[in-house]
Scaffold this active site. Structure first.
Site, PDB file in Angstrom:
ATOM      1  CE1 TYR A   1       5.321   2.480  -8.440  1.00 35.33           C
ATOM      2  CE2 TYR A   1       3.341   3.536  -7.371  1.00 35.33           C
ATOM      3  CZ  TYR A   1       4.056   2.978  -8.294  1.00 35.33           C
ATOM      4  OH  TYR A   1       2.987   2.493  -9.327  1.00 35.33           O
TER       5      TYR A   1
ATOM      6  CE1 TYR B   1       2.049   4.365 -12.836  1.00 33.81           C
ATOM      7  CE2 TYR B   1       1.818   6.655 -12.804  1.00 33.81           C
ATOM      8  CZ  TYR B   1       1.378   5.553 -12.118  1.00 33.81           C
ATOM      9  OH  TYR B   1       0.699   5.229 -11.083  1.00 33.81           O
ATOM     10  NE  ARG B   2       3.407   6.901  -8.005  1.00 35.54           N
ATOM     11  CZ  ARG B   2       2.155   6.873  -7.526  1.00 35.54           C
ATOM     12  NH1 ARG B   2       1.211   6.392  -8.397  1.00 35.54           N
ATOM     13  NH2 ARG B   2       1.975   7.586  -6.500  1.00 35.54           N
TER      14      ARG B   2
END
Ligand code: ADP
Length: 555
Positions: free
Chosen positions: A113, A497-498
Site C-alpha cells: 500500500y 477497504y485499503r
C-alpha cells in the site's frame, strides 16, 4: 534497511500509470528549498541531530519498496523520529510554522500500500518507531496499552517473557506495528482478528499540538480507559482510523484471554466451481460464530505461489495458462482447487462440538476433505500461544513471516500491489467477483492469486498482484489492472477497504453517494482540525483546503 530498487519506464502500448496528478504536484511543499532546509534546521535544534534525517540522507527506508510509478512520485524530503509526545508536539509546531506537510507512520511496513512513503512528495515522514513502550498489559482485564513503535514481535515477546495468559492477534506478515496495523484496519486470524474492533481508547496529538484522550481516558486518573469503548458523548476513535486528523501516540487494544485449546482446521474443495457452495457454508458458520475467527479461503495458485517459484512451470508472457496450472497440480499431486484454513477455540468439549458442526455442514459439498488438528493446554492455565508451533501458530496470534514467501514467486525482484474489495459474504457474490477479477487479470496478463478472508458478514477479497519490478510492461499492467478493477467494482457497489498511495483518490472517488457527501464531511473535519493542512494530506483521498483549490484550478 529495505531495498530502494526502483525502475520506472513506460512501455509502448501499455496503459498509463496512475501518477500524482498535476494538482497534487502543485500542492507539494516544493517552492523554496530554503523553507525546507529551515524546517529541518529547526527540527534538529528541537529534537537533536540524531532524530532527523534531512534531505541528502539515505532515505531508502522511506521509499515504497514495490514502487511502480515515476521515481518522483511519493518521495519524502526527509524524516523525523520523535521520542516523546512533547517531541511530536514540537514537530507539529515546526510543520505548521513552515507549512510543510508531515506523513505519519508507526513502523512504515504498510507494504503493498506504499510502505512508509508519503502521498505528497516533499513531505517529512514522522516516523514513530522510537516511541515503542508497552505501557501496560493487564492480564486480568485482558488488554494492552502501547505506543506506536511497538511491533507485533515485541508484544508477543512481552507476553511470552512474562508468561501472560493472553493471546494477541497478528496479520499474515508479523513485522509491522500493532498501532499502524489496527489504524489501517488490518486483519489477523484469532477471534480477535478484526484489529480495529479491538481498539479501546487512544491518546491523540492534534495538528495544533493539543493532546486528547478518547473515551473514558478523558477522565483524569481514568480507571476504565481500556475497558469501555464508548466514553461519554460521540465516539471519536473512528476519526483517527485511516485518517489524517491526528497522530496517535497511545492505543489501547483488547487481547484474548487464552483458551484451553485450539483446533487448526483445513477444508479442501475439489472443483473450481465449489467456490459458491463453500462460501455459503462458511458464511453461515461465521455468522453463527461456530467458526469464531477470520477464515481464509485461497485458490490453488495462491497456495502454490507461497511454496514454489513460478518459473519452475512457466516463464512465458501473460498469466499462467489454465493447462499449465493443471500440470502444476498433477506435478505436486494436488487434487483440490480451493483450500480453507481457520481455527476453532475452547476446551476439548467445545472444540469437539464445533468441529462436528463444521464437518456436518461442509461434508454436504461432494468431495470436501475436512481435517482438524487439536492443540490442548498441557497445564491448568490454558494454552499458551507459544505452545502452538508451525504454521498453526498464526491461528494463535504468533507473528510469522510465511506470507513473504509469495514474494519469491516471480523471482528476486518481485513486487506486489493489493486489490482489497469488501464483498458480501455469500457464495453468489464471491463467485461473481471471482469470475470477474479472474477474467480481467487474464486480460492484463496477471496471475490471479485469489484469497477470501471471511469476516462475520463480509468477505475481504485480497488479490495480491505480483509483478517483476524491473519489467516496465508488468508494472504498467499491474497498475492498469488495479485501476480497471477499482472502477468496475465501484460501479457495482463494491469498494476497497485499503488503498495504495497511487489509488487513494480513485478509491475515494467511488464513495460518491449524494455528490460526495462523505468526502465533504471529511473535508469539513480536516479544515477544522488541521487548517494549515499539514497532517498526511491526501491520505485516503482527503485533501486540505489549499490543495483542493489548486486541484480545482488545474481542471
Ligand atoms: P505498519 O504497522 O504496518 O508498519 P505503518 O506504520 O506503515 O504500518 O502505518 C500504516 C498507516 O497507518 C500509515 O500510513 C498511517 O496512515 C497510519 N498510521 C500509522 N501510525 C499512525 C499513528 N501513530 N497515528 C496516526 N496514523 C498512523
Amino acid at each position: 534497511m529495505r531495498s530502494a530498487a526502483r525502475r520506472h519506464h513506460s512501455s509502448p502500448g501499455a496503459a498509463p500509470l496512475p501518477r500524482e496528478d498535476a494538482a497534487h504536484k502543485a500542492s507539494r511543499p516544493s517552492g523554496s528549498s530554503g523553507r525546507i532546509d529551515a524546517a529541518y534546521g529547526h527540527l534538529a535544534a528541537a529534537l537533536g541531530d540524531d532524530a532527523v534525517l534531512g534531505p541528502g540522507s539515505d532515505l531508502s527506508a522511506y521509499e515504497d519498496p514495490y514502487a511502480f510509478g515515476s521515481s518522483e512520485d511519493f518521495r519524502c524530503s526527509g524524516a523525523v523520529l520523535p521520542r516523546s509526545v512533547e517531541e511530536v508536539q514540537a514537530v507539529l509546531a515546526i510543520a505548521n510554522q513552515h507549512g510543510i506537510p508531515i506523513w505519519t507512520v508507526s513502523t512504515g511496513r504498510n507494504l503493498g500500500y506504499g510502505g512508509a512513503a508519503p502521498r505528497v512528495s516533499g513531505a517529512i515522514v514522522l516516523d514513530m518507531q522510537r516511541m515503542n513502550r508497552i505501557l501496560e498489559v493487564d492480564e486480568e482485564h485482558a488488554y494492552a496499552l502501547v505506543e506506536p513503535g511497538v511491533r507485533f514481535v515485541d508484544l508477543y515477546e512481552h507476553l511470552r517473557e512474562h508468561r501472560l495468559k493472553l493471546w494477541m492477534s497478528a496479520p499474515s506478515l508479523g513485522w509491522g506495528s500493532v498501532v499502524g496495523n489496527a489504524l489501517e484496519r488490518g486483519i489477523g486470524y484469532t477471534p480477535y482478528g478484526d484489529h480495529a474492533a479491538q481498539i479501546c481508547g487512544m491518546e491523540v496529538v492534534l495538528a495544533n499540538g493539543d493532546v486528547v484522550r478518547t473515551g473514558m481516558g478523558a477522565l483524569p486518573g481514568a480507571t476504565t480507559w481500556q475497558m469501555y469503548k464508548g466514553g461519554y458523548g460521540p465516539s471519536l476513535d473512528g476519526l483517527f482510523l485511516q485518517s489524517n486528523l491526528g497522530i496517535v501516540t497511545k492505543l489501547g487494544l483488547w487481547l484474548m484471554p487464552q483458551p484451553d485449546g485450539m483446533m487448526s482446521c483445513t477444508v479442501r474443495f475439489q472443483r473450481e466451481s465449489d467456490l459458491e457452495a463453500a462460501v455459503d457454508v462458511l458464511a453461515s458458520l461465521r455468522r453463527r460464530e461456530i467458526i469464531q475467527s477470520n477464515a481464509q479461503l485461497g485458490n490453488v495458485l495462491r497456495d502454490v505461489a507461497h511454496r514454489y517459484p513460478r518459473s519452475r512451470w512457466y516463464d512465458g508472457p501473460g498469466a499462467m495458462p489454465d493447462e499449465v496450472l493443471e500440470g502444476v497440480r498433477r506435478d505436486l499431486g494436488i487434487g483440490w482447487w480451493w483450500i480453507l484454513r481457520f481455527g476453532l477455540y475452547g476446551d476439548k468439549e467445545l472444540l469437539g462440538a464445533r468441529f462436528r458442526i463444521v464437518q456436518r455442514e461442509f461434508s454436504r459439498i461432494p468431495g470436501a476433505e475436512i481435517t482438524g488438528h487439536e492443540h490442548l493446554a498441557s497445564g491448568s492455565d490454558g494454552l499458551h500461544a507459544w505452545e502452538v508451533e508451525g504454521p498453526a501458530g498464526r491461528l494463535a496470534g504468533v507473528p510469522g513471516f510465511f506470507s513473504l514467501n509469495a514474494l519469491k514467486f516471480r523471482g528476486d525482484d518481485c513486487g506486489h500491489l493489493d486489490f482489497s474489495p469488501i464483498v458480501a459474504s455469500s457464495g453468489r457474490e464471491a463467485a461473481r467477483v471471482y469470475n470477474h477479477v479472474k477474467a480481467r487479470a487474464r486480460e492484463h496478463g496477471i496471475d490471479y492469486l485469489a484469497g477470501f478472508t471471511a469476516g462475520v458478514r463480509h468477505l475481504n477479497h485480497v488479490f495480491t498482484i505480483l509483478y517483476e519490478k524491473h519489467d516496465a510492461e508488468q508494472t504498467s499492467s499491474a497498475a492498469a489492472l488495479l485501476d480497471a478493477l477499482i472502477r468496475e467494482m465501484g460501479r457495482q457497489g463494491i469498494g476497497e477497504y485499503r488503498a495504495h498511495l497511487a489509488f487513494m483518490d480513485l478509491i475515494g472517488d467511488q464513495f460518491s453517494f449524494n455528490e460526495h457527501a462523505l468526502r465533504r464531511l471529511n473535508e469539513t473535519l480536516k479544515d477544522a482540525l488541521d487548517p494549515n493542512g499539514i497532517l498526511s494530506p491526501g491520505k485516503q483521498g482527503i485533501w486540505p483546503a489549499a490543495s483542493r483549490k489548486q486541484r480545482a484550478g488545474t481542471r
